[in-house]
Design a protein around this motif. Sequence first.
Motif, PDB file in Angstrom:
ATOM      1  N   ARG A 109       1.262   8.994 -12.264  1.00 42.92           N
ATOM      2  CA  ARG A 109      -0.028   8.314 -12.168  1.00 42.92           C
ATOM      3  C   ARG A 109      -0.417   7.623 -13.473  1.00 42.92           C
ATOM      4  O   ARG A 109      -0.882   6.487 -13.477  1.00 42.92           O
ATOM      5  N   ALA A 110      -0.207   8.305 -14.602  1.00 37.93           N
ATOM      6  CA  ALA A 110      -0.619   7.749 -15.889  1.00 37.93           C
ATOM      7  C   ALA A 110       0.142   6.474 -16.211  1.00 37.93           C
ATOM      8  O   ALA A 110      -0.444   5.468 -16.639  1.00 37.93           O
ATOM      9  N   ALA A 111       1.470   6.506 -16.002  1.00 36.21           N
ATOM     10  CA  ALA A 111       2.288   5.333 -16.311  1.00 36.21           C
ATOM     11  C   ALA A 111       1.942   4.167 -15.389  1.00 36.21           C
ATOM     12  O   ALA A 111       1.891   3.014 -15.825  1.00 36.21           O
ATOM     13  N   TYR A 112       1.690   4.468 -14.118  1.00 38.36           N
ATOM     14  CA  TYR A 112       1.346   3.408 -13.174  1.00 38.36           C
ATOM     15  C   TYR A 112       0.017   2.763 -13.550  1.00 38.36           C
ATOM     16  O   TYR A 112      -0.102   1.533 -13.596  1.00 38.36           O
ATOM     17  N   ASP A 113      -0.995   3.591 -13.828  1.00 33.80           N
ATOM     18  CA  ASP A 113      -2.323   3.061 -14.138  1.00 33.80           C
ATOM     19  C   ASP A 113      -2.347   2.323 -15.470  1.00 33.80           C
ATOM     20  O   ASP A 113      -3.068   1.324 -15.625  1.00 33.80           O
ATOM     21  N   ARG A 114      -1.547   2.797 -16.440  1.00 32.77           N
ATOM     22  CA  ARG A 114      -1.592   2.207 -17.770  1.00 32.77           C
ATOM     23  C   ARG A 114      -0.855   0.876 -17.837  1.00 32.77           C
ATOM     24  O   ARG A 114      -1.353  -0.094 -18.401  1.00 32.77           O
ATOM     25  N   ILE A 115       0.350   0.809 -17.252  1.00 31.99           N
ATOM     26  CA  ILE A 115       1.148  -0.411 -17.399  1.00 31.99           C
ATOM     27  C   ILE A 115       1.841  -0.861 -16.113  1.00 31.99           C
ATOM     28  O   ILE A 115       1.999  -2.063 -15.885  1.00 31.99           O
ATOM     29  N   GLY A 116       2.244   0.088 -15.263  1.00 35.82           N
ATOM     30  CA  GLY A 116       3.027  -0.267 -14.084  1.00 35.82           C
ATOM     31  C   GLY A 116       2.349  -1.265 -13.173  1.00 35.82           C
ATOM     32  O   GLY A 116       2.937  -2.276 -12.771  1.00 35.82           O
ATOM     33  N   ARG A 117       1.091  -1.015 -12.854  1.00 39.91           N
ATOM     34  CA  ARG A 117       0.399  -1.895 -11.902  1.00 39.91           C
ATOM     35  C   ARG A 117       0.215  -3.303 -12.453  1.00 39.91           C
ATOM     36  O   ARG A 117       0.201  -4.284 -11.696  1.00 39.91           O
ATOM     37  N   TRP A 118       0.094  -3.425 -13.769  1.00 43.32           N
ATOM     38  CA  TRP A 118      -0.090  -4.746 -14.362  1.00 43.32           C
ATOM     39  C   TRP A 118       1.205  -5.540 -14.358  1.00 43.32           C
ATOM     40  O   TRP A 118       1.191  -6.760 -14.165  1.00 43.32           O
ATOM     41  N   ILE A 119       2.336  -4.849 -14.544  1.00 43.20           N
ATOM     42  CA  ILE A 119       3.630  -5.535 -14.498  1.00 43.20           C
ATOM     43  C   ILE A 119       3.904  -6.070 -13.103  1.00 43.20           C
ATOM     44  O   ILE A 119       4.267  -7.240 -12.919  1.00 43.20           O
ATOM     45  N   ILE A 120       3.724  -5.227 -12.079  1.00 45.74           N
ATOM     46  CA  ILE A 120       4.038  -5.679 -10.721  1.00 45.74           C
ATOM     47  C   ILE A 120       3.025  -6.715 -10.228  1.00 45.74           C
ATOM     48  O   ILE A 120       3.368  -7.593  -9.430  1.00 45.74           O
ATOM     49  N   THR A 121       1.793  -6.624 -10.700  1.00 40.92           N
ATOM     50  CA  THR A 121       0.802  -7.656 -10.365  1.00 40.92           C
ATOM     51  C   THR A 121       1.203  -9.000 -10.956  1.00 40.92           C
ATOM     52  O   THR A 121       1.162 -10.037 -10.273  1.00 40.92           O
ATOM     53  N   ALA A 122       1.614  -8.990 -12.232  1.00 45.45           N
ATOM     54  CA  ALA A 122       2.054 -10.232 -12.877  1.00 45.45           C
ATOM     55  C   ALA A 122       3.256 -10.818 -12.160  1.00 45.45           C
ATOM     56  O   ALA A 122       3.377 -12.048 -12.015  1.00 45.45           O
ATOM     57  N   VAL A 169       0.840  -1.197   0.000  1.00 38.57           N
ATOM     58  CA  VAL A 169       0.000   0.000   0.000  1.00 38.57           C
ATOM     59  C   VAL A 169       0.879   1.253   0.000  1.00 38.57           C
ATOM     60  O   VAL A 169       0.668   2.194  -0.784  1.00 38.57           O
ATOM     61  N   THR A 170       1.885   1.275   0.876  1.00 36.24           N
ATOM     62  CA  THR A 170       2.775   2.433   0.976  1.00 36.24           C
ATOM     63  C   THR A 170       3.584   2.639  -0.296  1.00 36.24           C
ATOM     64  O   THR A 170       3.650   3.735  -0.848  1.00 36.24           O
ATOM     65  N   ALA A 171       4.229   1.558  -0.778  1.00 41.97           N
ATOM     66  CA  ALA A 171       5.098   1.669  -1.946  1.00 41.97           C
ATOM     67  C   ALA A 171       4.320   1.974  -3.215  1.00 41.97           C
ATOM     68  O   ALA A 171       4.742   2.801  -4.039  1.00 41.97           O
ATOM     69  N   ASP A 172       3.177   1.322  -3.410  1.00 41.32           N
ATOM     70  CA  ASP A 172       2.378   1.556  -4.609  1.00 41.32           C
ATOM     71  C   ASP A 172       1.813   2.981  -4.647  1.00 41.32           C
ATOM     72  O   ASP A 172       1.772   3.612  -5.710  1.00 41.32           O
ATOM     73  N   PHE A 173       1.403   3.462  -3.493  1.00 37.80           N
ATOM     74  CA  PHE A 173       0.873   4.817  -3.440  1.00 37.80           C
ATOM     75  C   PHE A 173       1.945   5.825  -3.852  1.00 37.80           C
ATOM     76  O   PHE A 173       1.686   6.737  -4.638  1.00 37.80           O
ATOM     77  N   GLY A 174       3.167   5.646  -3.332  1.00 38.37           N
ATOM     78  CA  GLY A 174       4.260   6.548  -3.692  1.00 38.37           C
ATOM     79  C   GLY A 174       4.632   6.443  -5.159  1.00 38.37           C
ATOM     80  O   GLY A 174       4.882   7.446  -5.828  1.00 38.37           O
ATOM     81  N   MET A 175       4.654   5.219  -5.677  1.00 43.19           N
ATOM     82  CA  MET A 175       4.995   5.004  -7.077  1.00 43.19           C
ATOM     83  C   MET A 175       3.949   5.642  -7.987  1.00 43.19           C
ATOM     84  O   MET A 175       4.275   6.248  -9.014  1.00 43.19           O
ATOM     85  N   ARG A 176       2.692   5.515  -7.617  1.00 42.37           N
ATOM     86  CA  ARG A 176       1.618   6.101  -8.428  1.00 42.37           C
ATOM     87  C   ARG A 176       1.674   7.623  -8.383  1.00 42.37           C
ATOM     88  O   ARG A 176       1.362   8.297  -9.366  1.00 42.37           O
ATOM     89  N   GLU A 177       2.084   8.187  -7.248  1.00 44.00           N
ATOM     90  CA  GLU A 177       2.213   9.633  -7.159  1.00 44.00           C
ATOM     91  C   GLU A 177       3.300  10.164  -8.087  1.00 44.00           C
ATOM     92  O   GLU A 177       3.195  11.267  -8.610  1.00 44.00           O
TER      93      GLU A 177
END
Length: 245
Positions: free
Chosen positions: A164-177, A153-161
């Motif tokens: 935001r666009a890069a995290y929502d578009r591709i970043g979150r899917w890479i780290i989820t995989a 929660v802490t790390a993802d929130f900071g990374m998204r800040e």
Amino acid sequence: MGITAITGAMALAFAAIHIFVGRLHFLSVTPRSRWLSFAGGVAVGYIFLHVLPELAAHQREFAEEMGVDRITAESVVYSLALAGLATFYGLERLVQRGGEAGDAKRMQRHVLYLHTVSYGALNLLIGYLLLQGEEEGAWGLALYFTAMSLHFVTADFGMREDNRAAYDRIGRWIITACVIAGWLLGLVLDLSKTLIGCLFAFLAGGIVLNVLKEELPEERQSAFLPFLFGTLLYAALVIAERHGV
């Protein structure tokens, strides 16, 4: 329910955090959300009260498998923790400089992708350690899951800040995989305890850096008391687990 099903559900919960952290709108406040400071305190408590003592307890085992004396083995293991901290600090500085450079958009995009891949590697390891880690019993696994969930929660929130666009578009899917792939690797790949311990040490350094970089900057206006409460609460749970309470 078997350990495979339990850890599989935990891996899916990790994935859900990565995917939906952007919907936790109550975290996006200034001063910094007390929940984020609390989560940071729990993650730091996990490293200093669980991971590092476990590494110290296995010094003899490390020394025998490495073919060196215990002092050398200790130096290697704690050097890996330091390397983890330094590696993720270096990546963080690259991300920040990317935004300050003349060709900011191109450099920042490339560096953020590197940051995503490195964080993905950390997720791969965390997922793997669900099945192949040092935790023994329901208590140990629950503490690991809780600490890593709050760390995400802490790390993802900071990374998204940061972007935001890069995290929502591709970043979150890479780290989820990556976290799901790590759990799948745990099903089929059985590494030696020494190698797992070394990976754990590197992970510890990375988590300490990720938490402190979110808590220390002045502009975050972090809340010390929730951070302290998270640390103390997790310490109490670890002590209770070790004494069979």
